[in-house]
Enzyme design. Structure first.
Site, PDB file in Angstrom:
ATOM      1  N   ILE A 131      38.389  44.047  11.484  1.00  0.00           N
ATOM      2  CA  ILE A 131      39.547  44.646  12.133  1.00  0.00           C
ATOM      3  C   ILE A 131      40.467  45.320  11.140  1.00  0.00           C
ATOM      4  O   ILE A 131      41.349  46.066  11.525  1.00  0.00           O
ATOM      5  CB  ILE A 131      40.386  43.636  12.951  1.00  0.00           C
ATOM      6  CG1 ILE A 131      40.564  42.341  12.173  1.00  0.00           C
ATOM      7  CG2 ILE A 131      39.785  43.422  14.313  1.00  0.00           C
ATOM      8  CD1 ILE A 131      41.431  41.345  12.902  1.00  0.00           C
ATOM      9  N   GLY A 132      40.286  45.042   9.907  1.00  0.00           N
ATOM     10  CA  GLY A 132      41.195  45.668   8.953  1.00  0.00           C
ATOM     11  C   GLY A 132      40.593  45.710   7.571  1.00  0.00           C
ATOM     12  O   GLY A 132      39.922  44.783   7.141  1.00  0.00           O
ATOM     13  N   GLY A 158      42.076  46.383   3.932  1.00  0.00           N
ATOM     14  CA  GLY A 158      43.205  46.700   3.063  1.00  0.00           C
ATOM     15  C   GLY A 158      42.675  46.892   1.671  1.00  0.00           C
ATOM     16  O   GLY A 158      41.472  46.886   1.435  1.00  0.00           O
ATOM     17  N   TYR A 192      43.090  44.885  -0.821  1.00  0.00           N
ATOM     18  CA  TYR A 192      42.680  43.652  -1.476  1.00  0.00           C
ATOM     19  C   TYR A 192      41.756  42.794  -0.637  1.00  0.00           C
ATOM     20  O   TYR A 192      41.190  41.839  -1.120  1.00  0.00           O
ATOM     21  CB  TYR A 192      43.906  42.818  -1.852  1.00  0.00           C
ATOM     22  CG  TYR A 192      44.769  43.491  -2.866  1.00  0.00           C
ATOM     23  CD1 TYR A 192      44.550  43.305  -4.218  1.00  0.00           C
ATOM     24  CD2 TYR A 192      45.804  44.337  -2.459  1.00  0.00           C
ATOM     25  CE1 TYR A 192      45.342  43.936  -5.152  1.00  0.00           C
ATOM     26  CE2 TYR A 192      46.600  44.974  -3.401  1.00  0.00           C
ATOM     27  CZ  TYR A 192      46.364  44.770  -4.743  1.00  0.00           C
ATOM     28  OH  TYR A 192      47.142  45.387  -5.667  1.00  0.00           O
ATOM     29  N   GLY A 193      41.656  43.103   0.625  1.00  0.00           N
ATOM     30  CA  GLY A 193      40.852  42.206   1.439  1.00  0.00           C
ATOM     31  C   GLY A 193      40.275  42.891   2.647  1.00  0.00           C
ATOM     32  O   GLY A 193      40.677  43.980   3.040  1.00  0.00           O
ATOM     33  N   VAL A 197      39.527  42.069   6.651  1.00  0.00           N
ATOM     34  CA  VAL A 197      39.931  41.127   7.679  1.00  0.00           C
ATOM     35  C   VAL A 197      38.955  41.231   8.844  1.00  0.00           C
ATOM     36  O   VAL A 197      38.656  42.330   9.312  1.00  0.00           O
ATOM     37  CB  VAL A 197      41.371  41.399   8.144  1.00  0.00           C
ATOM     38  CG1 VAL A 197      41.792  40.378   9.180  1.00  0.00           C
ATOM     39  CG2 VAL A 197      42.323  41.365   6.958  1.00  0.00           C
ATOM     40  N   LYS A 257      40.643  36.428   6.728  1.00  0.00           N
ATOM     41  CA  LYS A 257      40.917  37.360   5.647  1.00  0.00           C
ATOM     42  C   LYS A 257      40.165  36.927   4.397  1.00  0.00           C
ATOM     43  O   LYS A 257      40.333  35.824   3.912  1.00  0.00           O
ATOM     44  CB  LYS A 257      42.408  37.418   5.375  1.00  0.00           C
ATOM     45  CG  LYS A 257      42.736  38.349   4.238  1.00  0.00           C
ATOM     46  CD  LYS A 257      44.183  38.705   4.251  1.00  0.00           C
ATOM     47  CE  LYS A 257      44.485  39.610   3.077  1.00  0.00           C
ATOM     48  NZ  LYS A 257      45.842  40.098   3.126  1.00  0.00           N
ATOM     49  N   ASP A 260      55.093  44.296   0.173  1.00  0.00           N
ATOM     50  CA  ASP A 260      54.302  45.346   0.799  1.00  0.00           C
ATOM     51  C   ASP A 260      54.528  45.380   2.309  1.00  0.00           C
ATOM     52  O   ASP A 260      53.583  45.403   3.091  1.00  0.00           O
ATOM     53  CB  ASP A 260      52.819  45.125   0.469  1.00  0.00           C
ATOM     54  CG  ASP A 260      51.976  46.358   0.785  1.00  0.00           C
ATOM     55  OD1 ASP A 260      52.546  47.462   0.878  1.00  0.00           O
ATOM     56  OD2 ASP A 260      50.753  46.210   0.957  1.00  0.00           O
TER      57      ASP A 260
HETATM   58  N1  LIG Z   1      46.177  37.744  12.138  1.00  0.00           N
HETATM   59  C1  LIG Z   1      45.775  38.991  12.440  1.00  0.00           C
HETATM   60  N2  LIG Z   1      45.541  39.350  13.711  1.00  0.00           N
HETATM   61  C2  LIG Z   1      45.142  40.598  14.000  1.00  0.00           C
HETATM   62  N3  LIG Z   1      44.964  41.576  13.102  1.00  0.00           N
HETATM   63  C3  LIG Z   1      45.187  41.280  11.806  1.00  0.00           C
HETATM   64  C4  LIG Z   1      45.593  39.986  11.407  1.00  0.00           C
HETATM   65  N4  LIG Z   1      45.747  39.983  10.079  1.00  0.00           N
HETATM   66  C5  LIG Z   1      45.437  41.221   9.667  1.00  0.00           C
HETATM   67  N5  LIG Z   1      45.086  42.021  10.701  1.00  0.00           N
HETATM   68  C6  LIG Z   1      44.690  43.429  10.614  1.00  0.00           C
HETATM   69  O1  LIG Z   1      44.008  43.674   9.412  1.00  0.00           O
HETATM   70  C7  LIG Z   1      44.736  44.583   8.590  1.00  0.00           C
HETATM   71  C8  LIG Z   1      44.659  44.191   7.129  1.00  0.00           C
HETATM   72  O2  LIG Z   1      45.198  42.910   6.980  1.00  0.00           O
HETATM   73  P1  LIG Z   1      46.075  42.500   5.742  1.00  0.00           P
HETATM   74  O3  LIG Z   1      47.220  43.434   5.656  1.00  0.00           O
HETATM   75  O4  LIG Z   1      46.375  41.072   5.827  1.00  0.00           O
HETATM   76  O5  LIG Z   1      45.052  42.756   4.569  1.00  0.00           O
HETATM   77  P2  LIG Z   1      45.093  43.566   3.229  1.00  0.00           P
HETATM   78  O6  LIG Z   1      43.687  43.928   3.003  1.00  0.00           O
HETATM   79  O7  LIG Z   1      45.681  42.736   2.201  1.00  0.00           O
HETATM   80  O8  LIG Z   1      45.956  44.819   3.341  1.00  0.00           O
HETATM   81  P3  LIG Z   1      46.841  45.498   2.199  1.00  0.00           P
HETATM   82  O9  LIG Z   1      46.244  46.824   1.940  1.00  0.00           O
HETATM   83  O10 LIG Z   1      48.168  45.616   2.828  1.00  0.00           O
HETATM   84  O11 LIG Z   1      46.864  44.639   0.999  1.00  0.00           O
HETATM   85  C9  LIG Z   1      46.145  44.580   9.140  1.00  0.00           C
HETATM   86  O12 LIG Z   1      46.772  45.796   8.912  1.00  0.00           O
HETATM   87  C10 LIG Z   1      45.923  44.298  10.608  1.00  0.00           C
HETATM   88  O13 LIG Z   1      45.621  45.487  11.309  1.00  0.00           O
HETATM   89 MG   LIG Z   2      47.806  44.759   4.656  1.00  0.00          MG
END
Ligand SMILES: Nc1ncnc2c1ncn2[C@@H]1O[C@H](COP(=O)(O)OP(=O)(O)OP(=O)(O)O)[C@@H](O)[C@H]1O
Ligand SMILES: [Mg+2]
Lengths: 320, 325
Positions: free
Chosen positions: A32-33, A35, A37-38, A40, A55, A157
């Site tokens: 679903i995501g 980013g 660093y990770g 999701v 995540k 962030d």
């Molecule tokens: N608990 C959740 N429920 C639903 N969607 C989520 C959830 N956590 C994260 N997401 C989705 O996944 C995406 C990425 O999550 P998150 O920001 O935690 O990760 P990231 O990879 O660290 O991003 P970043 O680039 O900000 O470091 C979010 O923008 C959101 O759309």
């Molecule tokens: Mg994020």
């Protein structure tokens, strides 16, 4: 007695083992995501049948095992969750995946929410939010930030993608801690980190503290009104340029003296605009609140606690 | 702070009975998993009883204390305290037959060093251990993750040392009847040293233990702090809580008295031997199964690895390592 620990000589054995249960309790459904660093994933908790967000983060392993920073952050995330703050996403579980020579994959298991704020805004791009909806969302974002700051955590962030929204429109902050302190090498993907919500002191690579989050909130509240990013720069200089167009260029005396790669005279602002023109429908109090969060000097910026007491949150909304 | 801690929410138990029940359950679960074919009546000929498990844990708590005391460079006591918490928590839900306390014990200390920011490298750490240091460091690093997981990543520990300091300052300012409160120190340390050897740290809050230590120290000096506690510390509003506190202090002090009873040396040797036979070979770095698995991992022979893992599962389901019977 301690020689008992090692009483039999045996050859050096492998530094990786799957002794412990791993993330098998969850059934991954889809990504679903992504980013910087990770990754999701949306997943199903096999025991409770509930949806969760998994995540995946990479933890670097050193000769001394799991790094101290990671340990402290994990402890902190767990500690924060005890408070069950309504505007912070619940951390349900932590588990780990593969352990390799130099890195460990860990999964942070969060409650799953329907939207993040950027999706929520997109969904609404046809119809503006009601004034009272905006106020409610702004307040919840600030409440979450105030909670983090009162526990000495800087989000670093804040942006619509890191703010989650339930189907009922409740706000929960996500994506603080853990992955954030790692350097460039620990990134899992090549996603470019957006500059749009970055405070000037971050863009200028100065030291920073909690005010950086307040800046981001200011940008986000403005965006709730206009449904488009307030400052959408494509480089540090461009981002600052856009900021100065609205705020005006700071005085030479306000320009930081520290070793600077970006020079004061690289900016020439010819087409100054007013926040009121960029963000229509703003009440006087709304304008004042946002401006109090968007000061060039972080020391002069509002704090979350005071911002929550702003008249904006108690005045009778004008147009709803 | 403490009331909103993971320690308070997840690792405070209601009574010794509750703890013992949990440990019995852990014992039973282990035997059910690994001794399916052992007749009910004979199970304890081979496996440790819950009491024997407790004795083993206690034995290694004493080792933990001595290890920390003799550690070089000198170890701050909150590191020791935190290590004790980890060790005790670990064996609420894990059997010593599954994970040997000698290995968990050092891992607890190592993790505590990190969390309490007592910076020692793994090399420095194992230089405090006699024997094969490379092997010891492998054991520790391999167990670190297991330990964290079994602690449910609740790594922040509230020790009684800070509340003690708070109370001493308070006594200095608000309890003029006691001259030179610093005299309390030896008595305080004496009680705190022992309290970690008891279940008190899983039953009482850090400030309750701190107060118990202060009162213990005062009574050793034949000083009386009763009116300080009832009038100054609690005042009129705190009367309801006072009752509870007195009960807690009494409980802590009686548990500490029991801590002095040392288990019989010969009996301990027998239990150690019994454990050597019944400990889970999967988690025993000296067992053949374990070595084979490690070798397979090293060689990246997934197939071999899977084979061993599969035959293991079969073993688990039959009677594992039963040659002793
Ligand atoms: N608990 C959740 N429920 C639903 N969607 C989520 C959830 N956590 C994260 N997401 C989705 O996944 C995406 C990425 O999550 P998150 O920001 O935690 O990760 P990231 O990879 O660290 O991003 P970043 O680039 O900000 O470091 C979010 O923008 C959101 O759309
Ligand atoms: Mg994020």
């Amino acid at each position: 007695m301690l020689n008992e620990i090692t009483h039999t000589k045996s050859r050096h054995f492998a530094y990786r083992m799957e002794l412990v249960k791993n993330s098998n309790n969850y059934e991954e459904m889809h990504i679903i995501g992504t980013g910087a660093y990770g990754m999701v994933y949306k997943a199903r908790d096999k025991t409770s049948n509930k949806m969760v967000a998994l995540k995946k983060v990479k933890v670097p392993l050193t000769d001394d095992g799991i790094p101290l920073n990671t340990l402290r952050e994990i402890a902190l995330l767990k500690q924060l969750d005890v408070h069950e703050h309504p505007n912070i996403v619940r951390l349900l579980d932590i588990c780990h995946g593969q352990r390799l020579e130099k890195e460990l994959i860990m999964f942070l298991v969060f409650e799953h929410l329907e939207y993040d704020l950027s999706m929520y805004l997109e969904k609404r791009s046809m119809r503006n939010f009601l004034e009272k909806e905006i106020r409610q969302m702004s307040k919840e974002i600030l409440c979450g930030v105030e909670f983090l700051h009162s526990h000495r955590i800087i989000h670093r962030d804040l942006k619509p993608q890191n703010i989650l929204v339930t189907t009922e429109g409740r706000i929960k902050l996500a994506d603080f801690g853990l992955a954030k302190t790692y350097d460039f090498d620990m990134r899992l993907t090549k996603v470019v980190v957006t500059l749009w919500y970055r405070a000037p002191e971050v863009l200028l690579e100065l030291s920073y503290a909690t005010p950086v989050d307040i800046w981001s909130v200011g940008c986000i509240i403005a965006e709730l009104y206009s449904l488009k990013p307030l400052f959408s720069g494509n480089s540090e200089v461009d981002q600052l340029n856009r900021i100065f167009r609205v705020l005006g260029k700071p005085l030479q005396s306000e320009w930081p003296k520290e070793n600077m790669s970006i020079r004061y005279d690289s900016f020439e602002i010819l087409d100054k605009v007013d926040l009121k023109d960029v963000v229509p429908n703003l009440s006087e109090n709304g304008y004042n609140l946002i401006m109090s969060m968007l000061t060039f000097d972080p020391m002069k910026r509002n704090c979350a606690f005071k911002a929550l007491q702003h008249d904006y949150f108690t005045e009778e909304p004008l147009n709803c | 702070m403490f009331p909103t801690s993971t320690q308070c929410k997840y690792w405070m138990f209601s009574s010794e009975e509750e703890l013992n029940q949990l440990r019995e359950k852990t014992n039973t679960k282990h035997i059910q998993a690994y001794g399916k074919n052992v007749p009910e009546a004979n199970r304890y000929d081979y496996f440790l009883t819950p009491v024997e498990e407790s004795l083993m844990a206690k034995r290694y708590e004493l080792f933990l204390r001595d290890f920390c005391k003799g550690f070089s460079p000198p170890m701050p006591r909150n590191v020791t305290g935190t290590a004790f918490h980890y060790f005790k928590r670990f064996y609420v839900n894990n059997s010593v037959m599954n994970y040997h306390p000698k290995e968990i014990m050092v891992t607890c200390v190592y993790l505590a060093c990190k969390v309490e920011e007592f910076n020692v490298s793994i090399g420095q750490f194992v230089s405090n251990i006699k024997g094969d240091r490379e092997k010891a460091s492998d054991i520790i690093l391999n167990n670190e993750l297991l330990l964290m997981e079994q602690l449910n990543y609740h790594l922040a520990i509230h020790n009684p040392f800070r509340p003690v300091e708070g109370l001493i300052i308070d006594i200095k300012t608000r309890c003029q009847s006691l001259n030179d409160p610093e005299r309390l120190r030896p008595g305080i340390d004496q009680l705190l040293d022992k309290v970690f050897l008891t279940d008190a740290i899983l039953l009482y809050s850090p400030s309750q233990m701190a107060l118990a230590a202060i009162l213990h120290a005062a009574s050793k000096l034949q000083e009386n702090l009763d009116s300080y506690v009832t009038d100054t510390l609690f005042g009129v509003d705190g009367r309801g809580k006072l009752e509870e506190l007195i009960e807690a202090v009494r409980g802590i002090r009686s548990m500490v008295k029991m801590a002095d009873v040392n288990p019989d040396k010969n009996q301990m040797k027998l239990i150690e031997k019994k454990l050597e036979k019944c400990r889970n070979p999967d988690n025993n770095p000296d067992s053949e199964i374990y070595k084979k698995r490690m070798q397979a991992l090293l060689d990246d022979e997934d197939e071999v690895y899977n084979q061993i893992m599969n035959s293991n599962t079969e073993l688990d389901n039959s009677t594992l390592n039963m040659q002793a019977l």
